[in-house]
Design a protein around this motif. Structure first.
Motif, mmCIF file in Angstrom:
data_model
loop_
_atom_site.group_PDB
_atom_site.id
_atom_site.type_symbol
_atom_site.label_atom_id
_atom_site.label_comp_id
_atom_site.label_asym_id
_atom_site.label_seq_id
_atom_site.Cartn_x
_atom_site.Cartn_y
_atom_site.Cartn_z
ATOM 1 N N GLU A 673 39.649 26.946 44.610
ATOM 2 C CA GLU A 673 38.977 27.107 43.315
ATOM 3 C C GLU A 673 38.001 25.965 43.055
ATOM 4 N N ALA A 674 38.445 24.750 43.369
ATOM 5 C CA ALA A 674 37.569 23.600 43.145
ATOM 6 C C ALA A 674 36.384 23.602 44.095
ATOM 7 N N SER A 675 36.608 23.927 45.338
ATOM 8 C CA SER A 675 35.554 23.867 46.351
ATOM 9 C C SER A 675 34.532 24.976 46.184
ATOM 10 N N MET A 676 34.969 26.132 45.607
ATOM 11 C CA MET A 676 34.055 27.273 45.507
ATOM 12 C C MET A 676 33.219 27.248 44.238
ATOM 13 N N THR A 677 33.296 26.163 43.488
ATOM 14 C CA THR A 677 32.399 26.050 42.346
ATOM 15 C C THR A 677 30.963 25.829 42.800
ATOM 16 N N ALA A 678 30.829 25.318 44.034
ATOM 17 C CA ALA A 678 29.499 25.163 44.627
ATOM 18 C C ALA A 678 29.320 26.237 45.696
ATOM 19 N N THR A 679 28.130 26.556 46.048
ATOM 20 C CA THR A 679 27.859 27.537 47.095
ATOM 21 C C THR A 679 28.271 26.968 48.434
ATOM 22 N N ILE A 680 29.101 27.725 49.161
ATOM 23 C CA ILE A 680 29.593 27.262 50.457
ATOM 24 C C ILE A 680 28.861 28.026 51.551
ATOM 25 N N GLU A 681 28.247 27.298 52.408
ATOM 26 C CA GLU A 681 27.599 27.904 53.559
ATOM 27 C C GLU A 681 28.418 27.583 54.805
ATOM 28 N N PRO A 682 28.681 28.577 55.652
ATOM 29 C CA PRO A 682 29.448 28.289 56.864
ATOM 30 C C PRO A 682 28.694 27.350 57.789
ATOM 31 N N SER A 683 29.418 26.420 58.345
ATOM 32 C CA SER A 683 28.784 25.473 59.273
ATOM 33 C C SER A 683 28.665 26.102 60.629
#
Length: 683
Positions: A673-683
């Motif tokens: 929940e905390a990490s997905m507040t920003a847009t996550i792009e796969p590395s």
């Protein structure tokens, strides 16, 4: 001669036993005199004989509902050895075998027929049961009927209705693990008098219960040291080592084998032939040591198992009781060792979280119900696998959800049928028609004309048949067509096959508030989570008990052995400081109070790790569904908890699936929940 004397004579002449054990005589007497009864017997105390013997005295068929094929196979082998006419119906049989077994039942040649609870939903099987006389319904593992039990199975809730539907005059409930609350639930559902509940008690004086705190890193070495003296070549002691995960079974078995032990791993990931070969090797003494998940042991009737070891924590106190109950059935001293630590607690807790449906999944189900409630018939046909896939709710939680909606008066089950039937003629259709006269011949001709055959098989379209029948003023209702086709198959004139079970519910409350009911059901799911987590901690409390383990275990099941004379053992001076009374043969009575070591520390949860491990799933989810997954789905993925949508996503093929299974699920979900507040792009 009294009915019990007659039963005792049968016990001796047919089964070869000198006399009844424990509460067997009380149960048998009640059943053969027509009373519904519950037998709460400790594992290995002889529950099966409580129906096997009365079945020979009762006039008609005894129908046994059992949850596992292994249970049926072992009991059938016992009955066959003693000349009792018994059979089972299961999914491994070909159609000819199943048909012959049902023919035997119709002719009155069988005394006992064993089936799974799921078979009772089969429309064809239900037609069959309605045409035969049944004296007794036996429900094995009857604790499954209770929501308060440790492995509640929603299909079991329908068994009281089946008893009424098939006109079965009495029921016998059998289980080894029922708390007082579960027993009360069972009694209520089957209208069993309190005096007709027979409990033998859970105290096993020959079992030594040992709890030894061992950190995870040292556990394999400790197991090798403990088992080594008992696994010398040619003098191996029969042993079961229980673990939680399939991979652990392979790893531990490999470590033991490397030290020269004759050992095999057993788990659900092996094919059925391999599992059967390992089980039979263990039964014959060719494989003395098995490292297994809980897939192993149900129905195992081996008297000389000397050790049951829990390498990981068991799933519950009930599971622990069942599993240690497989030791020492011959009455000789046996040891039950738990190599305990809190590391495995996280995995068990995560399994609990994995069973709770998403709010979105609950809303999907409720939306379908409301839509079905707007139709004139208010009927809601459900293909469980399809609904599970579309709602992303796993099958068992979905069945539980549907049962809960039944209990709330939202839906009511009406009937189940196979969605598809197909047939293959074994004689020319014209010859089949020629066997009948008048209206019956017209009816058969109607079937032949309206079931087109492509090459060898024809698909039955019930709506087409009904409409054709209405136009010709012939009754071509679904029930009549199925009855006719079943009859044709019995006579050997055609082969009939069915698939895709459909459950049909009536929508009782079509105007439900979807939002409010969703919130209520989510809240209930979270309450169940908390209750199950509480059960896990009750199990840890048992293992860390400062009082006698044996007494505490028995008390959990309502067996107050501390108040009974003749069961106390002399305690050591050390143990008296921990317990006022005790069995004398558990680790606490030996003066050893356990304190389970904490779970090992784990690497911190960083944003970089989340991007690396969750990113591929998030990208795949966006590509396939057009939006990012919620934190709950990501947490399930990282903890290795299955979800139906993971199949089309091929999530298991991604490297990070299950890599965080040893982390607490709430921590992983909060991290997502905390990490997905920003847009996550796969590395």
């Amino acid at each position: 001669m009294s009915s019990l004397d007659t039963a005792r004579h049968t016990l001796q002449t047919v089964f070869g036993f000198d006399d009844f054990r424990g509460g067997q005589a009380d149960v048998v007497e009640r059943v053969i005199t027509g009373r519904s009864t519950a037998a709460i017997f400790a594992t290995g105390a002889g529950k099966s004989l409580c129906y096997q013997l009365p079945a020979l005295a009762l006039p008609n068929l005894t129908l046994v509902v059992s949850p596992l094929l292994a249970l049926m196979q072992d009991q059938l082998a016992f009955l066959e050895r003693h000349g009792v006419a018994a059979a089972s119906l299961d999914s491994t049989q070909d159609r000819d075998t199943s048909r012959e077994i049902m023919d035997q039942a119709r002719r009155g040649e069988l005394k006992i027929l064993m089936v799974s609870v799921e078979r009772l939903k089969n429309e064809r099987f239900r037609h069959f049961l309605q045409r035969i006389d049944i004296s007794l319904l036996v429900i094995d593992e009857a604790h499954c009927i209770s929501e308060w039990g440790h492995n509640f199975r929603p299909d079991y809730l329908k068994l009281p209705d089946y008893q009424r539907e098939f006109g079965i005059p009495q029921a016998l409930l059998l289980t080894a693990t029922a708390t007082p609350a579960v027993i009360a639930d069972m009694r209520e559902k089957f209208a069993i008098a309190e005096s007709d509940v027979i409990t033998t008690g859970f105290y096993r004086p020959n079992l030594e219960l040992l709890v030894e705190p061992v950190p995870a890193a040292a556990r394999t070495d400790r197991l090798i040291d403990w088992l080594g003296p008992q696994q010398q070549p040619g003098q191996e002691v029969p042993t079961i080592v229980y673990v939680t995960l399939q991979q652990t079974a392979e790893t531990v078995a490999g470590a033991l084998a490397a030290r020269g032990f004759n050992v095999r791993a057993y788990h659900a990931g092996l094919d059925s032939d391999t599992r059967d070969a390992i089980q039979q090797g263990f039964m014959r003494g060719e494989i003395p040591c098995i490292v297994a998940t809980i897939a192993f042991g149900m129905g195992i009737d081996k008297g000389d198992i000397r050790n049951v070891v829990h390498f990981d924590l068991p799933k519950s106190i009930e599971n622990y009781s069942q599993e240690i109950g497989r030791a020492g059935r011959d009455g000789k001293p046996s040891r039950c060792l738990t190599l305990a630590g809190r590391d495995g607690l996280r995995v068990l807790e995560n399994f609990v979280y994995g069973d709770t449906p998403e709010r979105e999944g609950i809303r999907h189900v409720l939306t379908e119900i409301v839509a079905a409630g707007q139709t004139p018939e208010r009927q809601w046909p459900v293909l469980l696998n399809t609904l599970s896939r579309e709602s992303n709710v796993r099958l068992l939680p979905l069945k539980t959800l549907l049962v809960r909606l039944e209990m709330l008066g939202v839906i009511a089950p009406r009937f189940a049928f196979l969605a598809e039937y197909r047939l293959r003629y074994l004689e020319p259709p014209d010859a089949l028609i020629a066997r009948f006269d008048g209206e019956r011949a017209d009816f058969v001709r109607l079937i032949v004309d309206n079931v087109p055959v492509a090459r060898t098989w024809g698909t039955v379209d019930f709506e087409r048949l009904y409409q054709a029948g209405a136009a010709a003023e012939i009754d071509a209702s679904r029930s009549r067509v199925i009855t006719a086709l079943e009859y044709f198959q019995e006579k050997g004139w055609l082969v009939l096959e069915g698939k895709r079970m459909t459950d049909v519910f009536e929508v009782i409350a079509p105007e439900i508030d979807i939002d409010a009911l969703s919130e209520q059901l989510v809240g209930e799911g979270e309450a169940r989570e908390a209750a199950e987590i509480g059960r896990l901690h009750a199990m840890v409390d048992l293992f860390e008990s400062t009082t006698c383990l044996t007494y505490r275990l028995a008390a959990y099941f309502g067996d107050d052995i501390a108040d009974e004379s003749g069961r106390d053992s002399v305690q050591t001076a050390q143990s008296r400081s921990h317990a006022t009374r005790g069995c004398g043969h558990c680790s606490v009575c030996h003066g050893l109070v356990a304190k389970l070591p904490p779970a090992p520390s784990l690497p911190p949860l960083t944003e970089e790790a989340f991007r690396r491990d969750a990113g591929p799933l998030i990208a795949r989810h966006r590509e396939q569904f057009g939006h990012s997954p919620g934190a709950r789905r990501v947490a399930h993925f990282l903890c290795g908890l299955p979800m139906p949508l993971f199949t089309p996503l091929k999530a298991r093929q991604l490297k990070a699936f299950g890599q965080y299974e040893h982390y607490p699920y709430p921590d992983i979900r909060a991290w997502a929940e905390a990490s997905m507040t920003a847009t996550i792009e796969p590395s």
